[in-house]
Design a protein around this motif. Structure first.
Motif, short mmCIF file in Angstrom:
data_model
loop_
_atom_site.label_atom_id
_atom_site.label_comp_id
_atom_site.label_asym_id
_atom_site.label_seq_id
_atom_site.Cartn_x
_atom_site.Cartn_y
_atom_site.Cartn_z
N GLU A 2 0.82 -1.21 0.00
CA GLU A 2 0.00 0.00 0.00
C GLU A 2 0.85 1.25 0.00
OE1 GLU A 2 -3.78 1.85 2.48
OE2 GLU A 2 -2.43 0.46 3.48
N ARG A 3 2.00 1.17 0.72
CA ARG A 3 2.83 2.37 0.86
C ARG A 3 4.24 1.94 1.22
NH1 ARG A 3 2.82 6.10 6.03
NH2 ARG A 3 4.24 7.75 5.39
N ASP A 51 8.26 8.92 -0.01
CA ASP A 51 7.00 8.30 0.42
C ASP A 51 6.24 7.88 -0.82
OD1 ASP A 51 4.76 7.48 1.73
OD2 ASP A 51 4.59 9.26 3.00
N ALA A 57 3.15 5.63 -2.75
CA ALA A 57 1.83 5.02 -2.61
C ALA A 57 1.56 4.14 -3.82
CB ALA A 57 0.76 6.09 -2.48
N GLU A 95 1.60 7.22 -6.75
CA GLU A 95 2.06 8.53 -6.30
C GLU A 95 3.35 8.36 -5.51
OE1 GLU A 95 -0.71 11.74 -4.75
OE2 GLU A 95 0.35 11.21 -2.91
#
Length: 789
Positions: free
Chosen positions: A278-279, A308, A310, A319
Motif C-alpha cells: 500500500e505504501r 514516500d 503510494a 504517487e
C-alpha cells in the motif's frame, strides 16, 4: 546521461515487489509454522511414546477435513527429557477454503527436516539439521519418503512441489515460554521470481514479528518479469510484523541491471490484508542513481531525506512524494543539477509519470557539456521558482511542459569568448520542452523582466506585462527570439525605450518596437518616436519608419556657429530614419524636415551629423523635388527680410557657417530672384546670441557660380554673369563673366549695361561698370532700394 524519470518509478516498483516476496515468505513461515506446527510436536508426541517406532504418522481433522499431518519417517524415541524426531514432515492445510475445493487445488504449507530435538524440561524445540519450508503450495503433497531434503534445488534443496515460496535454514530454536523462535544460521528462500538469504532470524509469535538479523539479500531471477530482472535488494536488518502489517528495513540498497541503484538508511513497507504493498516510506540519505549501464557516458542521481510512495492495484505505483533537501545531478550529453524541498510524482499507470510538482525553493540548472566536448561553451540554463509543475507524455516519459508558481526566474549563462548572463523573471512561467528536455517555448506573466549583462558594459534591462521566448533546439536550446508585450520598457545605461511591445532577435541583436515606440539616448540627447522602431543592441544603431519624429535635446551652444548654433533642440521629421549611435550620424528620408528655432531645411533626404553639426540634404531619386531652406537679410532700412533658397543638393557645416547649394539653385527675396548652378552662402556668426531663441540665420556673404541670372520685378531688371559675390555689409554685388561673355544688367527703360565687372549697391541704387580701359558709375534713381538676390 539524461535523467530518466521512468527509471525512478521502476526502482521503487522493484523495491516494493521484492518486499512483497519477503513478507510472503517470512510472514507465513512465522505465522503458521513456528507458532502452530513446532508448538504441536511435543504436545502431540511427547508424553505417550516411550519407545522407538517406525513410520509414525499423526493428523488432526475437523468437520471431516484434515487440518494438519505430522509424520516421522524413521523413528521417535526419548532420551531422558529429550525427544528425537527423524525425517519429520509437517503438512498444514489452508484454512478458510470451501469444503468442496478439489484436492488438486487445495493450498497447503509443509515443513520437513532430518533431525528435530525436543527438550521438554527447557521447553525448547531445536532443529539439529537443515529445515525446509514450502509455503502456499497448491496441489497434492507427495507421498511420505519422496521429500528427500538432499535433492537438488534451492542451495541444493527442492521441495518437489509447486510452492509459492521455499525456505531453508538450520538451528531453529523455539521456546515455548517466550513463544520466540530464533536461529543464528543462514536463511535461504526462493519463489518463482526471486530468491534471497539472510543471516539469523528471530520470530516473536506473541508480537507476530519476524526479524532478519543481518545481511538480508533478495535477488530477482532471470525468469522474473522485465521490471524485476536482475534486481538485488540488500539490508542490514529487516523486521516483519503482522499488526501493523509492515516490513521495516535498515540500511537498504537496491541494484538492478542497467545501472539502477537505490539506497536509504531506513525503509518501511506497509501492506494491505492481501499482502500487496500500500505504501513504502524510505528515510535518511535516500539515493536513486541511474548510470544506464555505462557510467563513463554519464549518470543521473537523486538524493533526498525522504521518499514516500503510494501503490494501487497490482502493486503499480500511483504517487511518490520525495522531500527534504532534494538534489539532482545528471552528467553526460545533457548535464543537469537541481534542488527542491518537495517533489510529488503522479503516475498514469505502468510506471508512466504523468506529473511532477516540485516546491520549496525549486532550482534546476541545465549545464553545458564537459570541457573538450564538441558542444562545449554553450549556454547554461537555470530555473528558479517557489514551485513548479512538470507534465510528461508518452511511454518514454518525455517532459512536455512546465508551469511555475510564485516569483520565478530563468538565468542563462553563455561562456566562451563573449561571456554573458541573462536573467528572466516573472510572476510565473509556462514552458514547453523539446528533445533532451531543452526549453522550446516560454511564456512569462505578470511583471516580466529581462536583465542581460556583459563584462564592462551597463546592464540591458527590459520590462513588460508579458513575455514569450522561443528557443532554438538546433543551437542547444539557446534563445531564438523574445517578444515582450504590454507597457514595454527598455534601458541599457544611457539609452531607454518604451512601446506597447518589443521583439528581440539575438541572431542579429535587433530590438523591434511597435505601438507608439519612443527611444531616448541621454548621452546624445536624442529622442525618436515613430510607428515602427528598431534598435540594434550591439551597435546602438536605430531604424524607424512612418511618422518619424526626432529631437536632439539640449545641444551645446556654438558661439562660432550660425544655423545650428543655438542651445535650442534640433527637430527632424521624416518617413524613415537610420541613425548611428557611435558616429552620431542620422539618415532621414521621405519628406524630411530639420529645424532649430526659425532655421529650417526641407528635403526628400537629409543626412545629419550631430557631433559635427553638419547636414547634407538632397532629392534622392525624385526628379522634381527640391531642397528648401530660408535665411534673413537686412535691407537699407534695417528691416530683416527672408531669403528662401532651393536646390537639388545642400551641404552645411556649422563649423565654417557655409551652406553650399548645387544644381538648379534659386534664391528668392521679396523683390528679386537669383538663379545659379552653385551657391555658397556664408552666414553671420551667432556670437553671444546663440543662447537666445534661434532666429533665422543672417546672410554675411554669397558666392554664386555658373549661369548667374538675377531678376527684379520693380523696376523690371535682369542681370547675367558667371560669378557673383555678394557682401551683406554695404549690400554690395560684384558680377563678373567669362571670356566672350561679359556680365550685363538690362533695364527695360535704359537698356543694357555691360563691362568686365559690374558692381552695384542695392542701398543707393549705384552701379559701377569696370572694364580694361576705364570705369564709370551709373546711377538709376528708379532702382528699388530693397534689392536682394
Amino acid at each position: 546521461m539524461p535523467f530518466n524519470p521512468k527509471r525512478a518509478g521502476r526502482i521503487f516498483g522493484v523495491a516494493a515487489l521484492l518486499a512483497i516476496a519477503t513478507v510472503a515468505g517470512f510472514y507465513f513461515y512465522a505465522r503458521y509454522r513456528v507458532r502452530s506446527a513446532l508448538h504441536d510436536i511435543p504436545v502431540r508426541l511427547g508424553v505417550d511414546i516411550k519407545q522407538t517406532t517406525s513410520g509414525f504418522t499423526f493428523s488432526k481433522s475437523e468437520r471431516g477435513r484434515t487440518l494438519f499431518t505430522v509424520s516421522a519417517g524413521k523413528a521417535v524415541q526419548f532420551k531422558g527429557d529429550h525427544t528425537q524426531l527423524s525425517d519429520v514432515r509437517i503438512i498444514v492445510y489452508g484454512r478458510g477454503q470451501p469444503l468442496n475445493t478439489p484436492a488438486d487445488q487445495r493450498r497447503f504449507d509443509q515443513i520437513y527436516g532430518k533431525e528435530f530435538d525436543y527438550d521438554q524440561k527447557a521447553g525448547e524445540v531445536r532443529a539439529t539439521g537443515e529445515v525446509h519450508i514450502d509455503l502456499e503450495a497448491t496441489g497434492t503433497p507427495e507421498p511420505s519418503g519422496q521429500n528427500d531434503p538432499h535433492r537438488p534445488g534451492i542451495a541444493g534443496v527442492d521441495s518437489g512441489v509447486e510452492g509459492k515460496l521455499h525456505l531453508k535454514t538450520s538451528g531453529i530454536v523455539f521456546n515455548q515460554k517466550t513463544a520466540v523462535a530464533e536461529t543464528d544460521a543462514a536463511v535461504e528462500f526462493a519463489f518463482p521470481q526471486a530468491n534471497g538469504r539472510a543471516v539469523g532470524a528471530v520470530y516473536d509469535s506473541r508480537a507476530m514479528a519476524l526479524t532478519l538479523k543481518s545481511q538480508v539479500v533478495l535477488n530477482a531471477t532471470e525468469e522474473s518479469a522485465s521490471k524485476l530482472r536482475g534486481a538485488v535488494i540488500k539490508a542490514d536488518k529487516a523486521v516483519i510484523t503482522d499488526l501493523p502489517r509492515q516490513i521495516d528495513m535498515r540500511a537498504v540498497t537496491l541494484e538492478q541491471k542497467g545501472g539502477i541503484q537505490f539506497a536509504a538508511e531506513q525503509a518501511n513497507i506497509y501492506l494491505r490484508d492481501d499482502n500487496t504493498v500500500e505504501r513504502m516510506l524510505a528515510t535518511g540519505n535516500v539515493k536513486l542513481e541511474n548510470t544506464g549501464g555505462n557510467a563513463a557516458k554519464g549518470s543521473s542521481t537523486i538524493r533526498a531525506d525522504r521518499a514516500d510512495l503510494a501503490f494501487g492495484a497490482a502493486n503499480l505505483m500511483k504517487e511518490a512524494v520525495i522531500s527534504g533537501n532534494i538534489h539532482l545531478d545528471s552528467t553526460g550529453a545533457s548535464p543537469m543539477t537541481g534542488s527542491a524541498g518537495t517533489a510529488k510524482i503522479e503516475f498514469a499507470g505502468k510506471g508512466r509519470i504523468a506529473k511532477v510538482r516540485a516546491s520549496g525553493g525549486v532550482n534546476f540548472q541545465q549545464l553545458p557539456p564537459a570541457a573538450g566536448s564538441a558542444k562545449a561553451n554553450i549556454q547554461t540554463t537555470q530555473i528558479e521558482a517557489e514551485a513548479m509543475d512538470l507534465y510528461f507524455s508518452g511511454a518514454s516519459n518525455q517532459l512536455r511542459s512546465a508551469i511555475t508558481s510564485g516569483a520565478s526566474q530563468i538565468v542563462l549563462h553563455s561562456a566562451g569568448a563573449a561571456p554573458s548572463k541573462t536573467v528572466i523573471t516573472a510572476g510565473g512561467f509556462d514552458a514547453t520542452f523539446a528533445a533532451r528536455n531543452h526549453l522550446k517555448t516560454l511564456h512569462g506573466a505578470p511583471e516580466a523582466k529581462i536583465v542581460s549583462s556583459v563584462p564592462n558594459a551597463a546592464d540591458r534591462v527590459s520590462t513588460s506585462r508579458e513575455l514569450d521566448v522561443q528557443f532554438d533546439p538546433g543551437r542547444h536550446g539557446q534563445i531564438a527570439s523574445i517578444t515582450q508585450s504590454g507597457d514595454f520598457q527598455f534601458s541599457d545605461g544611457q539609452r531607454s525605450a518604451t512601446a506597447d511591445s518589443g521583439h528581440y532577435s539575438p541572431a542579429d541583436e535587433n530590438l523591434v518596437l511597435t505601438g507608439s515606440p519612443r527611444v531616448q539616448d541621454k548621452s546624445s540627447g536624442l529622442t525618436i518616436t515613430a510607428d515602427n522602431l528598431r534598435l540594434n543592441r550591439k551597435t546602438g544603431d536605430a531604424f524607424a519608419q512612418k511618422n518619424v519624429k526626432t529631437t536632439y535635446n539640449d545641444p551645446k551652444p556654438n558661439l562660432a556657429g550660425a544655423m545650428l548654433a543655438s542651445a535650442e533642440p534640433i527637430h527632424v521629421t521624416s518617413r524613415e530614419l537610420a541613425a548611428s549611435r557611435n558616429s552620431g550620424r542620422a539618415h532621414f528620408s521621405g519628406g524630411a524636415r530639420l529645424w532649430q528655432g526659425a532655421n529650417i531645411v526641407e528635403a526628400p533626404v537629409i543626412d545629419f551629423d550631430k557631433n559635427g553639426r553638419i547636414l547634407q540634404a538632397g532629392t534622392g531619386n525624385q526628379a522634381n523635388a527640391r531642397v528648401k531652406t530660408s535665411f534673413v537679410q537686412t535691407d537699407k532700412a534695417g528691416k530683416q527680410i527672408p531669403v528662401n533658397v532651393t536646390a537639388r543638393r545642400l551641404t552645411y557645416s556649422d563649423g565654417d557657417r557655409r551652406a553650399h547649394f548645387e544644381d538648379g539653385v534659386v534664391a528668392r527675396s521679396s523683390d528679386a530672384t537669383l538663379h545659379a548652378d552653385r551657391v555658397d552662402i556664408i552666414l553671420r556668426q551667432k556670437g553671444h546670441s546663440s543662447n537666445q531663441p534661434a532666429a533665422a540665420s543672417q546672410l554675411e556673404s554669397i558666392v554664386a557660380e555658373g549661369n548667374i541670372r538675377i531678376e527684379q520685378q520693380n523696376p523690371l531688371r535682369q542681370a547675367k554673369g558667371e560669378r557673383l559675390v555678394f557682401t551683406a555689409e554695404g549690400a554690395k554685388y560684384v558680377l563678373t563673366g567669362s571670356a566672350g561673355n561679359p556680365p550685363s544688367i538690362f533695364d527695360a527703360e535704359r537698356g543694357n549695361v555691360t563691362g568686365d565687372s559690374l558692381t552695384f549697391f542695392s542701398h543707393d541704387d549705384t552701379v559701377r561698370v569696370d572694364s580694361k580701359d576705364s570705369s564709370r558709375t551709373v546711377t538709376r534713381t528708379r532702382i528699388s532700394s530693397e534689392k536682394k538676390p
